[in-house]
Design an enzyme around this catalytic site. Structure first.
Site, short mmCIF file in Angstrom:
data_model
loop_
_atom_site.label_atom_id
_atom_site.label_comp_id
_atom_site.label_asym_id
_atom_site.label_seq_id
_atom_site.Cartn_x
_atom_site.Cartn_y
_atom_site.Cartn_z
N ASP A 4 6.19 5.73 -3.55
CA ASP A 4 5.68 4.57 -3.10
C ASP A 4 5.68 3.19 -4.35
O ASP A 4 5.82 3.74 -5.62
CB ASP A 4 4.16 4.52 -2.47
N ASP A 26 3.45 -0.05 -4.81
CA ASP A 26 2.22 -0.76 -5.11
C ASP A 26 0.95 0.41 -5.23
O ASP A 26 0.83 1.06 -4.07
CB ASP A 26 1.95 -1.94 -4.14
N ASP A 32 -0.30 6.39 -2.45
CA ASP A 32 -1.84 6.06 -2.74
C ASP A 32 -2.59 5.68 -1.47
O ASP A 32 -3.63 5.89 -1.31
CB ASP A 32 -1.85 4.98 -3.72
#
Length: 251
Positions: free
Chosen positions: A24, A26, A200
């Site tokens: 991922d 961001d 996240d």
């Protein structure tokens, strides 16, 4: 298997041969900024991505809610695969690109979000090639109405609603990071390898689950929460440290 809220152990320092890496962006490789265009790739991250691209020999991809063009611009010249717009866009490291046509109803959704912003000027609208996102980080008081508008649009327009960290995104149905991971892993460049996914957000849960089902594992970046990931790291800086260590050992 249902996710369980528990503290997660640090992932192994040595990666087995025959792995593929999915990242991922961001909240995983960079800290989440006040607005998407405020993010920059510094010298450390660029050097890390070059190292990883060489170490994994094409078996690496960024899987993100951002448009693929944004990631290509940030990592210009580094040969990595990109699954953008939550997997709607697939861009391979050899230059192949797979993208559908933009759904016309997204323009209607965009208009509704613009109208809501007149009442909450702190709302940030992100118009993507295959989705529209309503960020309320700078207008937390707008969360209930932002959620209501997003849910209504998803139902009336036949769009998928993807909640995230202080954002509601509407996108084409049928995509998702888990599906993107499966598609990437089926390609000849990654076929037969074991997937590792770092992420996240709740948007990454389908990819954690897919990695686990395919014999690999997920690594949750950030505080512990219910998750399908098997391992965890406390934050972005720890993720970068772990990736640098793993890359050095592979080299």
């Amino acid at each position: 298997m249902d996710p369980v809220a528990t503290a997660l152990t640090k992932p192994p320092a040595v990666l087995a041969a025959g792995t593929s890496l999915f990242l991922d962006f961001d909240g995983t490789l960079v800290e989440i900024a006040e607005s998407p265009d405020a993010v920059a790739v510094d010298a450390r991250l660029r050097a890390l991505m070059i190292c990883l691209a060489e170490a994994f020999e094409g078996r690496m991809a960024i899987v993100t809610g951002r448009a693929s063009a944004d990631i290509r611009a940030l990592f210009d010249g580094i040969p990595i695969a990109i699954a953008g717009s939550h997997g709607v866009e697939l861009c391979w490291s050899d230059g192949r690109i797979e993208t559908p046509e933009r759904m016309a109803v997204l323009d209607h959704a965009l208009d509704r979000m613009v109208a809501l912003r007149l009442r909450f000027p702190g709302l940030l609208i992100e118009d993507k090639p295959f989705g529209v996102a309503l960020h309320y980080r700078q207008a937390p008081e707008a969360e209930p109405e932002a959620r209501a508008v997003a849910e209504e649009l998803a139902q009336s327009c036949g769009l998928a609603l993807q909640p995230g960290k202080m954002v509601f995104e509407l996108r084409a149905p049928g995509a998702g990071k888990g599906g993107a991971l499966r598609t990437l892993l089926a390609d000849a460049s990654m076929a037969g390898t074991t997937p590792i996914f770092l992420g996240d957000d709740v948007t990454d849960e389908s990819a954690f689950a897919a990695a686990r089902e395919l014999g690999g594992f997920g690594i949750l970046i950030g505080p512990p929460r219910p998750t399908a990931a098997l391992y965890g790291l406390p934050g972005v800086s720890h993720a970068l440290d772990w990736l640098e260590d793993a890359c050095g050992r592979m080299a």
